[in-house]
Design an enzyme around this catalytic site. Structure first.
Site, short mmCIF file in Angstrom:
data_model
loop_
_atom_site.label_atom_id
_atom_site.label_comp_id
_atom_site.label_asym_id
_atom_site.label_seq_id
_atom_site.Cartn_x
_atom_site.Cartn_y
_atom_site.Cartn_z
N ALA A 73 -16.76 11.35 -28.03
CA ALA A 73 -15.90 12.55 -27.55
C ALA A 73 -15.85 12.42 -26.13
O ALA A 73 -15.22 12.70 -25.39
CB ALA A 73 -16.07 13.41 -27.67
N ASP B 294 7.69 -9.94 8.85
CA ASP B 294 8.01 -10.98 9.98
C ASP B 294 9.93 -10.32 9.92
O ASP B 294 10.28 -10.85 9.63
CB ASP B 294 7.61 -12.45 9.82
N ASP C 27 3.17 -16.18 7.82
CA ASP C 27 3.57 -17.73 7.45
C ASP C 27 2.15 -18.95 7.74
O ASP C 27 2.28 -19.34 7.24
CB ASP C 27 4.75 -17.81 6.68
N ASP D 178 -1.47 -15.99 10.91
CA ASP D 178 -1.75 -14.89 10.55
C ASP D 178 -2.75 -14.89 9.60
O ASP D 178 -3.06 -13.80 9.41
CB ASP D 178 -0.23 -15.63 10.19
N GLU E 30 -11.34 18.51 -27.86
CA GLU E 30 -11.93 18.30 -28.34
C GLU E 30 -13.07 18.61 -28.56
O GLU E 30 -14.02 19.93 -29.12
CB GLU E 30 -13.04 16.84 -29.35
N ASN F 197 -10.57 9.41 -30.81
CA ASN F 197 -10.75 8.61 -29.89
C ASN F 197 -10.33 7.47 -29.99
O ASN F 197 -9.87 7.01 -28.81
CB ASN F 197 -11.88 8.93 -29.65
N ASP G 120 -5.71 8.03 -29.41
CA ASP G 120 -5.41 8.55 -27.79
C ASP G 120 -5.38 6.71 -28.01
O ASP G 120 -4.50 6.71 -26.65
CB ASP G 120 -7.07 8.56 -27.39
P1 ADP Z 1 9.54 -15.07 14.31
O1 ADP Z 1 9.42 -16.35 12.69
O2 ADP Z 1 9.14 -14.59 14.49
O3 ADP Z 1 11.33 -15.39 13.99
P2 ADP Z 1 8.33 -17.20 15.76
O4 ADP Z 1 6.95 -17.97 15.99
O5 ADP Z 1 8.91 -18.49 14.56
O6 ADP Z 1 8.96 -16.67 16.20
O7 ADP Z 1 9.08 -18.67 17.38
C1 ADP Z 1 9.43 -17.29 18.02
C2 ADP Z 1 10.32 -18.65 18.70
O8 ADP Z 1 9.40 -20.09 19.31
C3 ADP Z 1 11.84 -18.84 18.28
O9 ADP Z 1 11.96 -17.47 18.64
C4 ADP Z 1 11.94 -19.87 19.38
O10 ADP Z 1 12.66 -19.66 20.36
C5 ADP Z 1 10.73 -20.31 19.24
N1 ADP Z 1 10.87 -21.81 17.99
C6 ADP Z 1 10.78 -21.37 16.67
N2 ADP Z 1 10.37 -22.18 15.78
C7 ADP Z 1 10.26 -23.54 16.50
C8 ADP Z 1 10.37 -24.85 16.57
N3 ADP Z 1 9.60 -25.07 15.81
N4 ADP Z 1 10.04 -25.50 17.43
C9 ADP Z 1 10.56 -25.24 18.54
N5 ADP Z 1 10.03 -23.74 18.89
C10 ADP Z 1 10.24 -22.78 17.58
MG MG Z 2 8.75 -18.30 11.97
#
Ligand code: ADP
Ligand code: MG
Length: 925
Positions: free
Chosen positions: A281, A327, A666, A670, A735, A760, A764
């Protein structure tokens, strides 16, 4: 076959009967999938049904029960022994079924987490589940991918992989397509192979799948790698500890009851069984299992709201999140980028405006571009800067426009939305990758990363085919025709790009990028950013010799600036509401973006994320001391121009301030921030495999609102677990009061062992589980988060267990005492029945912590209604069915007495409802 690395690529392709350009046909791929089976390792992590059964049988309570059954039968009480064993069997079966379901739910979640890979099949680039890969598939790999199978490299552009999982070597290894004939080499030295389970950390490449599934190197050692077992969550750990403490308390009680009984000269056999049942219990044995099941089923509910849980503790931690760092791009915004503005040195073109209709066609059919020649050349003459800039954006780009013949949508973007937007804008002018790459094939590249925030590609100029381009390019690059060999295009964030540029292309000639031009360009950039536009610059330069390896990065200097492209990415409509919800729920949303501070401000204002306390940039953060940083993260909610390493710093600073942080990410870089965060959140659509691997939860729709939905589910689950705890502990307390007080009133044993077991397990268990699917309280997202390590008995749970438990015990014992004194032989059945029924009243009353049952609706939890009715019927059966009477030693109650027991049980319902009403009055919302 272990010799793929020794053969050259032609041979390998031959053996695998595939083509590097087109890949396998769908038909062959289907056949091979049948032949080789899915590309997956046999599951080792999942608990086998036998193991689950074994664990069920070795639970402390079950062991106690089995021992007591054995002792009962030795003492000559076969009936009790059989009954105990029957209850053990039923309980084990139920527990088994539930845990098996929980396991299956988690395994299903794991299946969903299987990464997708880009493959070439039938001449198209497709994204397929890595389970469907077969030998001969041509896979496109890029930084952030998990290598999905063992592949022979056909092409490598600075591709590096991290192979620690296989070789133990933590430094990334460079890959190439060169054969390594001759002697056999260890895995770590096969530079032209990549292996399942390793990570692409840099660059990009193409490989042909050589081995899949259990035939991969990882498959060979799969027996050795113990899939990480699920760690118990913090709550589970705390409950386990509590369970142990209670076991000691139980032991104390047992000794006490035993001594009291002996002193009163009770029969030893009965005393023994009573002591055992009292122990049963007191210890809430079912609790850890219920918690596991609640969490696993909670994870399933979260999945319905697009949040895929990868680690069970996340379900729990979600409920106590205090900040959500997100982001901007794709999470707060739609990630449906559209180029709206092109700003060249001397003029700005708004793509939406009427006058540009001449250039930009709505017609994106591929046929439109097959004959680009004349029209393109006309554009080139008319507006060379615009044409070259868009051509550069197409060449320095990894996205594809895939044309669907049989859908209403004419094409879709494969790849990064930012790059896709550029492809679409260029396609509207008739500029296409195939045509451009025919005259300017890519020969080297420096891939995009979110630290540099730019990307560069190098192209060979096929001078004999350049035609109209030649003149323009000569002007741009300021070269003589014989020196026209290689051209580099760079695109990326403006601030960095201006630093590495020293010239600007203005109307058919080049000027030095002096202070005046810089100001002009920066102004244009800021004006666009202020409108919430995401800005990329495009620049170019001539190159004499093709650089080796990492030297491509050195091309990013002395560039000729051509122009700016601005794209809009609207804020997601549902996020504004989600941000409000967060604020009401005491959670601070924080935006972290690589974009320009002004773009960030614009979107933040739109979503009503706080910008009162400024928008610091990554550079600002670098200049701060640790203490300043902590102060900043305490009040600032938008950070711009940050790199992944800043994300890590921000989470750490938040955690130092005692915050529970969710963090989205992403990219490859990161991963550390995701691991550090209390809840690492990866993007299901745009996220890299590496970020997903590092995460606790994946957003299948990349949507911020989904995080908030998951937090709500997390809070509901925690609330319901607490309700379950309150329910079982209160009943246990009841109980125990009955058992302890009865001797003091001079009564014989008030409840028999089997009766306690019945309460129990059945009383329960059934309604308790149904509490687990109770819906959200009205205030779930209108209250601040509970601290994660708060005592489970806080917020009135402990108080209710004590008082309501005492009330329950006193009520049942009281009525029993009354009947006993009057000499009714049914007195014990009255105690038993009153206790059981009052639990039914109680469970209905605690469905909501605050609202009355009638507000939330009597029938809003059908499972619970069903459980209450079923439990009541079972109780009636135990009291009235002769066979059960003989087992549970009950007696038929006259209807009047049954009525009294029912009436008494409603008093518990009434007391708890009154208590809630008082609470509502004292602290109204
Ligand atoms: P967030 O995802 O926070 O918006 P990013 O890190 O993806 O920022 O992008 C930051 C900057 O990098 C953007 O403002 C852009 O000028 C540049 N950028 C993003 N993607 C590309 C890419 N594929 N090629 C070249 N420059 C990029
Ligand atoms: Mg980005």
């Amino acid at each position: 076959m272990g010799t793929w690395y020794q053969q050259d690529t032609e041979e390998v392709l031959n053996i695998l009967d595939t083509s590097a350009m087109d890949g396998l046909s769908d038909e062959i791929a289907t056949n091979r999938l049948e032949q080789y089976g899915p590309n997956e390792l046999e599951e080792r992590g999942v608990k086998s049904p036998w193991l689950i059964l074994w664990e069920q049988l070795t639970e402390t309570m079950v062991v106690i029960l089995i021992i007591s059954a054995v002792i009962s039968s030795i003492l000559g009480d076969l009936k009790d022994a059989v009954a105990i064993l029957a209850i053990v069997v039923i309980n084990t079966l139920l527990g088994f079924r539930q845990e098996y379901q929980a396991e299956k739910a988690m395994a299903a979640l794991k299946k969903l987490a299987v990464p997708v890979v880009k493959v070439r099949r039938g001449g198209h680039v497709l994204e397929i589940s890595s389970r469907d890969l077969v030998p001969g598939d041509i896979v496109l790999l890029e930084a952030g991918n998990l290598v999905p199978a063992d592949c022979r490299i056909l092409e490598s552009v600075n591709m590096r992989t991290q192979e620690a999982a296989l070789t133990g070597e933590s430094e990334p290894v460079s890959k190439s397509s060169q054969a390594q004939p001759g002697k056999s080499l260890p895995l770590a030295e096969r530079y032209n192979m990549v292996y399942m389970g390793t990570l692409v950390t840099y660059g990009r490449g193409i490989g042909v799948v050589a081995e899949t599934g259990m035939r991969t190197e990882l498959g060979n050692i799969a027996e050795l790698i113990q899939s990480a077992a699920q760690e118990p969550t913090p709550l589970q750990q705390r409950l386990n500890r509590l369970g142990k403490q209670l076991a000691w308390v139980a032991l104390g009680l047992v000794i006490l009851v035993f001594l009291l009984g002996v002193a009163r000269g009770e029969e030893l056999r009965l005393l023994f069984l009573t002591a055992i049942s009292l122990a049963v219990a007191a210890v809430p044995e079912g609790l850890p299992a219920v918690v596991t099941i609640s969490l696993a089923l909670g994870a399933r509910r979260m999945l319905r709201r697009q949040a895929l849980i990868r680690k069970l503790p996340a379900v729990e931690a979600l409920g106590s999140v205090t900040v959500i760092c997100s982001d901007k791009t794709g999470t707060l915004t739609e990630n449906r980028m559209t180029v709206t503005v092109i700003d060249l040195a001397e003029h700005r073109i708004d793509l939406s405006e009427e006058e540009t209709r001449g250039y930009f066609s709505e017609n994106l059919e591929p046929s439109h571009s097959e004959t680009p020649g004349h029209q393109q050349l006309a554009y080139l003459n008319e507006n060379p800067a615009l044409t070259v800039m868009l051509a550069g954006s197409v060449l320095c780009n990894d996205a594809y426009l895939e044309y669907d013949e049989n859908t209403s949508q004419r094409f879709h973007i494969v790849g990064d939305p930012t790059e896709g937007a550029l492809m679409v804008a260029a396609a509207r002018m008739g500029l296409r990758r195939e045509a451009l790459e025919a005259i300017m094939p890519r020969v080297a590249e420096a891939p995009f990363d979110s630290d540099r925030k730019r990307m560069t590609t190098l192209h060979e100029l096929k001078s004999e085919q350049l035609e109209g381009w030649q003149e323009t390019l000569l002007e741009l690059l300021n070269l003589q025709p014989e020196n026209l060999r290689l051209i580099a295009f760079t695109k990326g964030a403006m601030d960095g790009l201006l630093e590495v540029s020293d010239r600007v292309w203005v109307q058919n000639h080049i000027e030095p990028l002096d202070a005046g031009w810089r100001k002009r360009i920066e102004d244009a950039n800021e004006r666009l950013a202020m409108e919430g536009v995401r800005v990329l610059g495009v620049a170019s330069r001539a190159v004499d010799d093709q650089p080796e390896g990492d030297d491509v990065f050195k091309l990013e200097q002395g560039l000729i600036f051509i122009g700016l492209v601005g794209m809009i990415d609207p804020a997601r409509a549902e996020v504004k509401q989600a941000v409000q919800t967060c604020k009401m729920a005491g959670i601070r949303p924080i935006m972290i973006t690589g974009d320009h501070p002004l773009t960030a401000r614009y979107i933040a204002r739109e979503l009503e994320i706080d910008i009162e306390n400024g928008v610091p940039t990554g550079n600002d953060l670098d200049r701060m001391s640790a203490q300043e940083l902590e102060e900043t993260v305490g009040k600032v909610s938008v950070f711009a121009r940050v790199s992944p390493e800043h994300k890590l710093k921000i989470v750490q600073a938040l955690q130092n301030r005692g915050q529970i942080a969710a963090m989205t990410g992403d990219g490859v870089n990161d991963a550390p921030a995701l691991r550090q965060a209390d809840i690492g959140v990866a993007m299901g659509i745009t996220g890299t495999d590496v970020s997903k691997e590092a995460s606790d939860m994946v957003l299948l729709d990349d949507n911020f609102a989904t995080i908030v939905a998951a937090v709500e589910e997390g809070r509901v689950i925690y609330d319901n677990i607490r309700k379950f705890i309150k329910y079982t502990f209160t009943s246990n307390a009841g109980e125990i009061w009955v058992m302890i007080l009865a001797p003091f009133l001079g009564m014989p044993l008030a409840l028999l062992p089997l009766q306690i077991l019945w309460i129990n397990l059945v009383t329960d268990g059934l309604p308790g589980l149904a509490l687990g699917i109770e819906k959200a309280e009205r205030n779930t997202m209108r209250r601040p988060p509970y601290p994660p390590n708060e005592n489970i008995f806080a917020r009135g749970v402990g108080r209710d267990i004590l008082f309501i438990g005492a009330l329950m015990g006193l009520l049942s014992l009281g009525v029993g005492f009354w009947y006993w004194r009057m000499g009714h032989p049914t007195w014990q059945t009255m105690v038993f029945t009153t206790l059981t029924l009052s639990e039914m009243g109680y469970v209905l009353a605690i469905r909501s912590n605050r609202d009355s049952l009638f507000t939330i609706g009597v029938f809003s939890n059908w499972a619970l209604i069903g459980a209450v009715i079923l439990t009541t019927l079972l109780q009636i059966a135990v009291v009235y069915v002769p066979f059960l009477q003989s087992i549970f030693e009950t007696m038929a109650l006259p209807v009047r007495d049954l009525g009294i027991a029912m009436l008494l049980s409603t008093s518990l319902f009434i007391v708890v409802e009154l208590q809630k009403q008082l609470m509502r009055r004292l602290s109204p919302k």
